[in-house]
Design an enzyme around this catalytic site. Sequence first.
Site, short mmCIF file in Angstrom:
data_model
loop_
_atom_site.label_atom_id
_atom_site.label_comp_id
_atom_site.label_asym_id
_atom_site.label_seq_id
_atom_site.Cartn_x
_atom_site.Cartn_y
_atom_site.Cartn_z
N GLU A 179 0.84 -1.21 0.00
CA GLU A 179 0.00 0.00 0.00
C GLU A 179 0.87 1.25 0.00
OE1 GLU A 179 -2.91 -0.74 -0.74
OE2 GLU A 179 -2.80 -2.84 -0.12
N HIS A 238 2.16 2.01 -3.42
CA HIS A 238 1.16 2.59 -4.31
C HIS A 238 1.23 4.12 -4.34
CE1 HIS A 238 -1.30 -0.47 -6.09
NE2 HIS A 238 -1.75 -0.99 -4.97
N1 TRP Z 1 -6.18 -1.29 -4.34
C1 TRP Z 1 -6.20 -2.28 -3.30
C2 TRP Z 1 -4.85 -2.96 -3.31
O1 TRP Z 1 -3.92 -2.50 -2.74
C3 TRP Z 1 -7.21 -3.34 -3.45
C4 TRP Z 1 -8.66 -3.02 -3.46
C5 TRP Z 1 -9.48 -2.89 -4.52
C6 TRP Z 1 -9.52 -3.05 -2.37
N2 TRP Z 1 -10.79 -2.84 -4.14
C7 TRP Z 1 -10.83 -2.95 -2.84
C8 TRP Z 1 -9.29 -3.16 -1.02
C9 TRP Z 1 -11.92 -2.98 -1.97
C10 TRP Z 1 -10.37 -3.18 -0.18
C11 TRP Z 1 -11.68 -3.11 -0.65
O2 TRP Z 1 -4.61 -3.91 -3.95
ZN ZN Z 2 -2.62 -2.89 -4.74
#
Ligand code: TRP
Ligand code: ZN
Length: 860
Positions: free
Chosen positions: A304, A307
């Site tokens: 995270e 990101h």
């Molecule tokens: N973007 C998040 C990741 O780090 C994942 C993610 C997408 C997410 N949709 C979600 C997390 C809904 C929690 C709930 O991969």
């Molecule tokens: Zn991710």
Amino acid sequence: MTSSSSTSPVHKLEDYRPSPWLTPSLELRFDLDLHLTVVRADYEVVLQAEKIEPLFLNGESLEFLSLRIDGAIVDPEDYQVSPTGILILYPPKESFRLTVENRICPAENTSLEGLYKSGSMLCTQNEPEGFRKIVYSIDRPDNMMRFRVTISGEESLFPVMLSNGNLLSEKQLEGGKREVVWEDPFPKPSYLFALVAGELLETKDSFQTGSGRQITLKIFVEKGNEEKVSFAFDSLKKAMKWDEDTFGLEYDLDLFMIVAVEDFNMGAMENKGLNLFNAKLVLADKKSATDESFESILAVIAHEYFHNWTGNRVTLRNWFNLTLKEGLTVFRDQWFTEDMTDPAVKRIKDVLFLKEFQFPEDQGPMSHPILPKSYREMNNFYTVTVYEKGAEVIRLVSELIGRETFKKGLKLYLSKYDGQGVTFEEFVSSMEEAAGHSIPNLRNWYHRGGTPLLSVQEKYSKDSNEWILDLLDTGASEYPLVYSNSIAVFDREGKLLTEEKRIMSGARDQIRIAALDSKGTKPIVSLFRSLSSPVRLDYNQSDEEIQVLAKVETDGVSRFFAFQNLIFDWFRKSIASGREENFSIILETIADSFGVGWEKTYYSFYLSFPGLTQISENIGCYEFTKIQKLRVWAIQNISTTFTKNFQILLEENRKTIPIQTKEEIGKRKLKNIALYYLLYDPSRKFERLAVMEQREAKHMSEEVSAMKFLLEVDSKEKENAVNLFFEKWKKDSLVLDVWFAAQVTAGEDRCKIAENLEKHPQFNIRNPNKVRSLYFSLARNPLSFHKEDGSGYTFLSERIKRLNEINPQMAAALTKLYSPVSKQKGNLPKIAKRELEGLAALPNLSKELGEVLGTILNSL
Ligand code: TRP
Ligand code: ZN
């Protein structure tokens, strides 16, 4: 994925067009209330298209209140409110202010998307399309906005109120209310917005960046968990340091916050400056967390955090390109964990995961390229293909151009596209620019679904006294690919002769290897070492050759997989003949491994016997009862052949210190492996060792393993073990997740147990962690889920029906586990079809579930 039975619209990659309107900045206002939160958004709207056209704002499950343009109420004739949003028919000019107001009920939002209640807090989840459940908006990732957010609420309920960026101001209001204002200086799409409010405890730490800036780090938890954050803080600081050291990437705000949330659909979410985490991926101490959960915490916190650059600063143009941020960020977190722990062990874990979960997805009805061509519900595309295969493709790029050039390419990509939403093309061309040459066929990895199957034909050439290996990509017609093939050649005694990194572009490659002597004796070849490209091989190597690799391959990952292949070969032959084939080659290999002195965690993996699903996937046989019989026979055989060795191994590693060091983790793993084999001794005389291990455990890894093993071998001690565990941990919900899971993970007829467990007062179908512990674990237990009478299918579909109303994302994810049913024997496909058709006919069928059902039903 394609679907015919669902009625929701299909989004197609080829139909993408930029948003005609953008909202570059907004002021958001929240009047928080558990049941009636009022939200107002004040947008700056600008035209991006050539000429003015109607403006559509997404909105779902919202109660519309009012709409103004430049402060004046819009004539109701000039817009249409529908269940999916507001269509403004006649926008007055090319830029204006738009103010829209609506109400929502967070307490009733059980989908865990949008604004919802978890425990004592309100929190948001907006990726991919949750923002439209909070407020009317142009809810797409290519609409980047500067956010200023005002939150007001009762101080007694919401003493803490958070959003992205920096806290600008806070003040007391009348009637016990408080108001805070947050501002995020970085433009971002709606999916990265976050809000958290509630009675939370703040824990604090700090990090000094390479350039000397002091960053405040905060982790917010619910009361009682404040002692379980130190590992998470350490992980975060390691990740921040690593991203500076490896890529020169510094954090860009003065504050970084993490909130631990009980009810969370996935692992964690990278909202700008305010990451939200499933509590199980933050909270840990040696008493309550296993070594595996410590490692997941390290990896997900890093993921995270990473990101912030790959995803947030450079974001996505559209959701088709999800793998651009996820595949890349998974690769970055894998690399990080390799550096923090043991590279070979980490690679083994990642490849095992890929083979157990992604390869089957790619061979089943849900198969899709890492860049999907179409989707109905984006939530269904957070898949192991987009994430893990996506990461393999990025790894492949790093193999093709080398890691140092890869680092340059990433820096180039991030500086060129900072603040923009882009596609995989911008990433790939940055890498090519850094490498100084183009990479033909690389882009096809984004378009071709399925795991490539490469056939390998060997022949001897007398003329040149060479062995010729012909590699053929059997599915290359539409999308030829490029591969990095790391190879090594050994002689019969296991001496390493040559190593080479080959690039194979297109459908074929020919490898020529000198024979070992003038008689043409064949050398032993190891291909795609450490899985240098995500492929399956059809290569008929003899067991004798594989055995040499299982002993001496200098690449630890390929050595490990060579031994696994020996085991799979034995299963393949035994299933074919209907009896236990000669097992001696496996016993010999194990015998030779004792005392070699491999690193402990590595060795524990080497000795682990593959699970039922792994075996079944690798040999392509779905007769689980037969495989299980053979598996028990094999483990018992190993157990009784090496009793003494396992006793010694257990003794040598018995005394452990409950800390997270490589040495102590390795000891715990090795003694657990030894214990596991000993428990399979038919005399059952070693069961008391597991009972003792559970009682005297100093670390959760010891405690959980002992209980799991007793359950797996159906010990008469198993009930005691389960009860003891429960009594000790009944107050810790996260540990109970493990307890629920352990009871249904292995063995037959676990549906009955699950039926009792779901009546347990601590089970809660609204909590995804509980759903995962019980229902997902059960569906991943083939002996129970694919039981011949179909009872597993009926059991699960009944629960999916309930989840369809409560949490469509979880319902759809659970339904994906029916994917392999078409391969099952007897009446099973028919029963599955009946159950799934029943679900498809549900009156309130969700978009998520409808799409998955359509896809799987098409395969039946
Ligand atoms: N973007 C998040 C990741 O780090 C994942 C993610 C997408 C997410 N949709 C979600 C997390 C809904 C929690 C709930 O991969
Ligand atoms: Zn991710």
